[in-house]
Design an enzyme around this catalytic site. Structure first.
Site, short mmCIF file in Angstrom:
data_model
loop_
_atom_site.label_atom_id
_atom_site.label_comp_id
_atom_site.label_asym_id
_atom_site.label_seq_id
_atom_site.Cartn_x
_atom_site.Cartn_y
_atom_site.Cartn_z
N THR A 198 -44.40 -60.40 -29.04
CA THR A 198 -43.63 -61.31 -28.19
C THR A 198 -44.26 -62.72 -28.19
OG1 THR A 198 -43.06 -59.47 -26.76
CG2 THR A 198 -42.96 -61.64 -25.77
N GLY A 218 -43.64 -53.26 -23.11
CA GLY A 218 -42.63 -53.60 -22.12
C GLY A 218 -42.36 -52.54 -21.08
N ARG A 222 -32.40 -50.57 -26.77
CA ARG A 222 -33.58 -50.60 -25.87
C ARG A 222 -33.87 -52.06 -25.47
NH1 ARG A 222 -38.71 -53.47 -26.05
NH2 ARG A 222 -40.30 -52.22 -25.04
N VAL A 223 -34.10 -52.26 -24.19
CA VAL A 223 -34.48 -53.59 -23.69
C VAL A 223 -35.85 -53.46 -23.03
CG1 VAL A 223 -33.89 -55.44 -22.10
CG2 VAL A 223 -32.08 -54.27 -23.36
N GLY A 224 -36.75 -54.35 -23.39
CA GLY A 224 -38.09 -54.32 -22.82
C GLY A 224 -38.23 -55.22 -21.61
N1 GLY Z 1 -43.04 -57.07 -24.52
C1 GLY Z 1 -42.04 -56.90 -25.45
C2 GLY Z 1 -41.33 -55.63 -25.38
O1 GLY Z 1 -41.89 -54.62 -24.98
O2 GLY Z 1 -40.18 -55.59 -25.72
#
Ligand code: GLY
Length: 307
Positions: A174, A228, A202-204
């Site tokens: 990230t 995440g 999937r969303v982090g």
């Molecule tokens: N920190 C990025 C993610 O886990 O999507």
């Protein structure tokens, strides 16, 4: 009435994970370039909000990082991007999640904030909005790099990759930027391709306000990076912002990472700026790529080694 002028501040990160030695030079060059190219804008009186968007765009364009071009592939070999931008003056924010075929999700997130009544758009709806807002839609290959394709082939048979501490063994790159402008306004932006081999959709933490980013002129501003699923549980960026009110900047960042590790066995890093313009950073991953503008005009770039 004379308004107080602040010395502008800018800090960026290029991910917290076990960055292999072979990638260190590219990470250092990438985070340094983002600060060097963006800081003059702040010196000229530009806004913190413009600065964080600009810095994150530079990092999204750099194939070194897991954001924009060079992002990880999900379990079916596609790129899905998440991003957020937040304005500390108003607490307004915009975010996108699982967005495909757009190089600069951070700028789409800004348009969500400025042009809609919403805060977060996802998937096909986010892409449709981006098209209508005039962003060029790219072919999927335009965001794909040789490195990520090879990596996908290597790990695609490894079911553990997305489930247990992916940031210990594998990448989590990230990117993020935090800025304070001459008026003392704070802003933050964070952008990511998420985790390698993630399930489609999937969303982090990145586009979740308070998790991947938070900015409030009365508290400070923070961008988070790392695993995440753990960062979301402790709303890491908001936790550090709240702690700025009680502790010195660096102590607050360390406290946030201590909470992440102790409460949810999490892995990650944070960068931030408090209301006094003091920088903060901490991580419990082996490395975190970061750079900031020092008061003496020198750009400090490092891949900090926690030993
Ligand atoms: N920190 C990025 C993610 O886990 O999507």
């Amino acid at each position: 009435m004379q308004t107080r002028k602040y010395s502008p501040k800018l800090i960026v990160h290029g991910g917290a994970w076990n960055i292999p030695a072979a990638y260190h030079a590219a990470h250092l060059a990438g985070v340094r370039a983002a600060v060097e190219q963006t800081y003059p804008h702040l010196l000229d009186g530009g806004s913190a909000l413009d600065a964080v968007e600009m810095a994150v765009q530079i990092l999204e364009s750099d194939p070194t990082f897991d954001a924009g071009r060079g992002a990880f592939l999900n379990a079916i070999g596609e790129v899905e991007l998440d991003a957020i931008i937040m304005d500390g003056r108003s607490l307004d924010f915009g975010a996108v999640a699982a967005l495909q075929n757009i190089l600069h999700p951070v700028s789409v997130a800004r348009k969500v904030m400025e042009l809609t009544e919403h805060n977060l758009l996802v998937g096909a709806g986010a892409l449709d909005f981006a098209r209508q807002a005039g962003f060029p839609e790219l072919l999927p290959e335009a965001l794909l790099t040789e490195r990520e394709l090879e990596f996908f082939q290597q790990i695609k048979g490894n079911p553990g990759f997305r489930t247990h501490h992916p940031f210990k063994e594998g990448p989590g790159d990230t990117v993020g930027a935090v800025a304070m402008d001459k008026d003392g306004n704070l802003a933050v932006a964070t952008s990511t391709g998420g985790t390698a081999r993630k399930l489609p959709g999937r969303v982090g933490d990145c586009p979740i306000v308070g998790a991947g980013a938070y900015a409030d002129n009365e508290l400070g501003a923070v961008s988070a990076t790392g695993w995440g699923e753990s960062i979301m549980k402790v709303l890491l960026s908001k936790t550090v912002c709240d702690t700025f009110a009680e502790q010195q900047a660096m102590a607050a960042a360390r406290k946030g990472i201590e909470i992440l590790a102790r409460k949810v066995n999490g892995l990650g890093g944070v960068i931030g700026i408090n209301t006094a313009g003091e920088y903060a950073w901490a991580h419990n991953t082996p490395y975190m790529a970061m750079a900031y503008w020092q008061v003496d005009g020198v750009v400090q770039a490092s891949i900090r080694n926690n030993g």
